[in-house]
Write an enzyme that holds these catalytic residues in place. Structure first.
Site, short mmCIF file in Angstrom:
data_model
loop_
_atom_site.label_atom_id
_atom_site.label_comp_id
_atom_site.label_asym_id
_atom_site.label_seq_id
_atom_site.Cartn_x
_atom_site.Cartn_y
_atom_site.Cartn_z
N ASP A 133 -2.35 5.92 -4.92
CA ASP A 133 -2.90 4.57 -4.53
C ASP A 133 -1.67 3.73 -4.51
O ASP A 133 -0.55 4.26 -5.06
CB ASP A 133 -3.78 3.99 -5.42
C1 BGC Z 1 -6.77 0.47 -2.59
C2 BGC Z 1 -6.91 1.97 -1.81
C3 BGC Z 1 -6.24 1.80 -0.32
C4 BGC Z 1 -4.88 1.30 -0.46
C5 BGC Z 1 -3.86 0.72 0.82
C6 BGC Z 1 -5.47 0.04 -2.65
O1 BGC Z 1 -5.29 -1.15 -3.05
O2 BGC Z 1 -7.39 0.92 -3.84
O3 BGC Z 1 -8.15 2.31 -1.57
O4 BGC Z 1 -6.35 2.77 0.36
O5 BGC Z 1 -4.78 -0.06 -1.35
O6 BGC Z 1 -4.58 -0.27 1.35
#
Ligand code: BGC
Length: 811
Positions: free
Chosen positions: A226
């Site tokens: 993530d």
């Molecule tokens: C989220 C993810 C997301 C990523 C990219 C993170 O803060 O938890 O679900 O894919 O950001 O935007």
């Protein structure tokens, strides 16, 4: 032609250590580095999963906004999920995207979960089945899916550091189960490791990445972190974490090469990660210029309209729906009627093409001669709303605003005409840490009164009206950066204006969020039209409702209430919406409440209204899908994928607040979340998982299942049902299992199979539901089957009331 696995291994061997390590951090927010020497083009990923935003956050490059997960899950329809997967892939390809960052397959452990709307269900089996269908839909089009967030990221408060404490059986049977299905059945090409700790170790360093993910389930894809979740060098690189996102800076870009050279991370570990990256590239066609498989799905809007309606859940109906075409007058009430919430907030946000509001949908679908009148009734909050673009003229005479990016030294980097109100730029050459932006426009008032103009940004802000600086200040953020980024603090000025009067507006905003490796501008301009007092708005709505034959009140949450980086603190509808419903219901017996929320909300008025329809966040065809359901063009097909709490106090699992100090969230309820917990506690939710009404009626005529079976075999249940109503319809046949006597720790009962079934009016059909061998198993240091009697219960919802019970002896 895709490369063979030998060819991929040879490619890895041909790379220098520097090239390999470089590949393991992103080049920017969304891409992997290209390596032209081996024919590898840039591989691009994007959120997901309620549409595909693309590498830019820009209203000039819109995306089809799809129904959110809770709406999709309410269909209990694998075919619908597959179609949504195909549409996502199609959108991905249109936008040059190789991997869609979804589906979100964490569980609805608590209704407070901030991203509840983005995940499917409280049930692990339902979640897994739907995820598999979605992943297949995406990947059969040559685009990768990325189930997330692995694992036990079921709430958002303190998500970077909170520690989910979960016993092994619960992890296996609940939280890992959908990921297992996504890997072993869906064959997902990537998986996202979560921010949180699970049983003490942060997920990018957690052994769960190796075991069971890679060695037991045979996951051959890439574990992408993530965003910013990799916070170490050796610990994460030696765990089975493969790719650190975003780039260009990550702990790996800074320290991994040296760690490998010093022998603290073996070269073999790097080779395995690189091989996985190349395998992913090979699968999506990013190697050796393989042609991209761009297929379009016909009638995309018609499909999302039908699926949105299929996901809408009619939980209560005193005969008022569908509305008869002879209905002469309809009062449509509520801020959400004017602008429906088509999606939640956070990273799942896409910039839609042309959302259809409930009011417009209901007007367009009304029978000839029916009048549809509107009153807002209550405003949800004082927050700024997007500017009505038609009231804005940029300095060059175009409709909209002029947005200019300035570098630290004051030189202009880029100037463009925009038609939005929220500007996000992640290009590091533009979004430098001390850069700033300016928005200029001329606003012409359409109505008399006090207009409010504002900006929402992190860092310094300035608002200039007709050349005069009216506001200057600075805002900082605390807490989750993603939350601050999506909802920066707001500042505003007010101006009393007459219709036709114009003023020049200028908004300045500092750039930079101070997150290492992440350069982001997030600035929002906003507007609030003159308003009546709250009492006057309510009075107008009540007067309208009292003279109309039917009142439709559209209530709901906002992108700030249901978003990312924090959980909900309560389940109440924001603002005075509860009072609005109560006031309307008091003057109109035929009040229909449309609940536009991605997760359960308290409905204190539910005993006083004629019908309640849950739309969830249904995507940009919202208004049309709603009209189809209200006017009976199609029946609402949804069945709850999660039990709907009466209120927070009676929800059996609600703790999402990490304990001070340890930041632990202990999953002390174990196997019993959602319906299982209600049953165990002997409590009733407002509505059980599985509940949903259509426009016809059904009887269950027969349930046939063998009485004995050897462990390890699937069992088929035949369920005969009759559509006893006057119109064609569909329903969901649900099969649950229960053990009366057992020597094993088990949930109260559990969903074991389901099928969506349609039948013409008056017709009888037989549904075939397969219960896989795994459904009879429990985890005790491996999957085990306890011989003995299982009850097979076919029921309309997870309360099992009125269920038909059969027993099967598993030997
Ligand atoms: C989220 C993810 C997301 C990523 C990219 C993170 O803060 O938890 O679900 O894919 O950001 O935007």
């Amino acid at each position: 032609m895709p490369l063979t696995s030998n060819e991929l291994t040879n490619l890895v061997a041909s790379l220098t250590l520097e090239e390999k390590v470089r590949l393991l951090t992103g080049e920017d927010a969304w891409s992997a580095y290209a390596l032209p020497s081996i024919g590898l083009r840039k591989l691009v990923v994007s959120d997901g999963p309620t549409g595909v935003r693309g590498a830019e956050w820009d209203e000039r490059d819109p995306s089809l906004s799809l129904p959110s997960a809770t709406c999709l899950a309410s269909t209990w329809d694998r075919t619908a999920l597959r179609t949504i997967g195909q549409l996502s892939a199609m959108e991905g390809r249109r936008k040059g995207i190789d991997v869609v960052l979804g589906p979100t397959i964490n569980l609805h452990r608590s209704p407070r979960g901030g991203r509840h709307f983005e995940a499917y269900s409280e049930d692990p089996y339902l979640t897994g089945e739907l995820a598999v269908a979605y992943i297949r839909g995406v990947q059969e089009q040559g685009v990768g899916a990325c189930p997330k967030h692995y694992v036990a990221n079921d709430s958002e408060n303190d998500r970077f550091s909170m520690n989910s404490v979960v016993d092994e059986q619960t992890l296996r049977e609940l939280y890992l189960a959908p990921f297992e299905a996504a890997v072993t059945q869906g064959e997902a090409w990537s998986i996202m490791s979560a921010y949180n700790r699970t049983n003490g170790t942060t997920m990018t360093e957690n052994d769960l990445l190796r075991h069971p993910l890679k060695d037991e389930w045979g996951f051959s894809g890439v574990v992408v972190s993530d965003w910013t979740a990799v916070r170490s060098v050796e610990a994460s690189a030696n765990a089975a974490q493969d790719w650190a996102m975003p780039g260009p800076r990550s702990p790996w870009s800074e320290g991994l090469l040296e760690a490998v050279q010093a022998g603290r991370v073996p070269v073999a570990a790097i080779d395995d990660k690189v091989l996985r990256m190349l395998r992913l590239a090979n699968r999506v066609g990013a190697l050796q210029s393989q042609p991209q498989d761009v297929r379009t799905v016909a009638d995309a809007r018609a499909r999302i309209r039908a699926i949105a309606a299929e996901g809408m859940v009619l939980v209560q109906n005193e005969g008022v729906l569908p509305l008869a075409s002879r209905t002469k007058s309809i009062a449509v009430i509520g801020a959400h009627a004017l602008e429906g919430r088509i999606m939640g907030g956070g990273s799942a946000t896409v910039l839609p093409f042309a959302p259809v509001s409930p009011l417009n949908g209901l007007r367009a679908g009304a029978a000839l001669g029916t009048t549809v009148q509107f009153a807002v009734g209550s405003h949800l909050s004082d927050d700024l709303e997007p500017f009505p673009i038609e009231l804005l003229i940029a300095p060059n005479g175009s409709k909209g605003v002029e947005l200019t990016f300035f570098a630290e030294d004051g030189s202009e980097v880029l100037s463009e005409i925009r038609a939005g109100s929220h500007f996000i730029n992640m290009n590091p050459t533009i979004a430098g840490p001390t850069a700033w932006t300016r928005v200029r426009t001329r606003f012409t008032a359409a109505e008399a009164g006090v207009h409010r103009f504002g900006t929402a940004t992190l860092g310094g802000a300035k608002i200039i009206v007709n050349g005069e600086t009216r506001f200057e200040g600075a805002a900082t953020f605390e807490g989750d950066p993603a939350a601050a980024f999506m909802n920066p603090p707001q500042s505003f000025v007010e101006q009393d204006m007459q219709p036709g009067e114009s003023i020049d507006l200028e908004f300045h905003a500092a750039s930079g969020m101070g997150i290492p490796g992440l350069s982001v501008v997030s600035t929002r301009i906003g507007y609030r039209a003159p308003r009546l007092s709250d009492a006057a708005e309510l009075e107008r709505a009540v007067a309208l409702a009292s003279t109309a034959e039917v009142a439709i009140v559209v209530v709901g949450t906002t992108e700030i209430v249901e978003s990312e980086g924090y959980d909900r603190s309560d389940l109440r509808l924001p603002g005075d919406q509860d009072a609005l419903v109560a006031a309307v219901a008091a003057v109109n017996k035929r009040t229909i409440v449309v609940v536009n929320a991605g997760s359960p909300v308290e409905m204190p008025w539910r005993g006083d209204v004629a019908a309640i329809l849950l739309t969830w966040f249904p995507g940009e065809e919202m208004g049309n899908a709603l009209a189809d359901v209200i006017y009976g063009v199609i029946e609402p097909g949804g069945h709850l994928p999660t039990s709907w709490a009466v209120d927070l106090a009676s929800a059996p699992v609600s703790n999402t607040d990490p304990a001070p100090g340890t930041l632990e969230v202990v999953y002390e309820e174990g196997l019993n979340i959602g319906y299982r917990a209600y049953t165990l506690a002997g409590r009733e939710p407002a509505y059980w998982m599985g509940h949903g009404l259509g426009y016809t009626t059904w009887t269950r005529d027969s349930v046939d299942v063998v009485s004995q079976m050897h462990a390890g075999n699937p069992v088929t249940v035949h369920v005969g049902i009759t559509n006893t109503g006057k119109r064609d319809g569909s329903t969901v046949v649900q099969v649950y299992l229960r053990r009366r006597e057992s020597g094993v720790r088990r949930p109260a009962h559990w969903l074991a199979g389901f099928a969506r079934v349609s039948a013409p009016a008056g017709a009888s059909v037989t549904a075939e539901v397969t219960i896989e061998a795994r459904r009879f198993q429990h985890w005790a240091d491996g999957w085990q089957t306890e011989p003995g009697q299982f009850e097979v219960i076919v029921a309309d919802n997870a309360s099992l009331t009125d269920g038909t019970v059969r027993t099967i002896e598993i030997k």
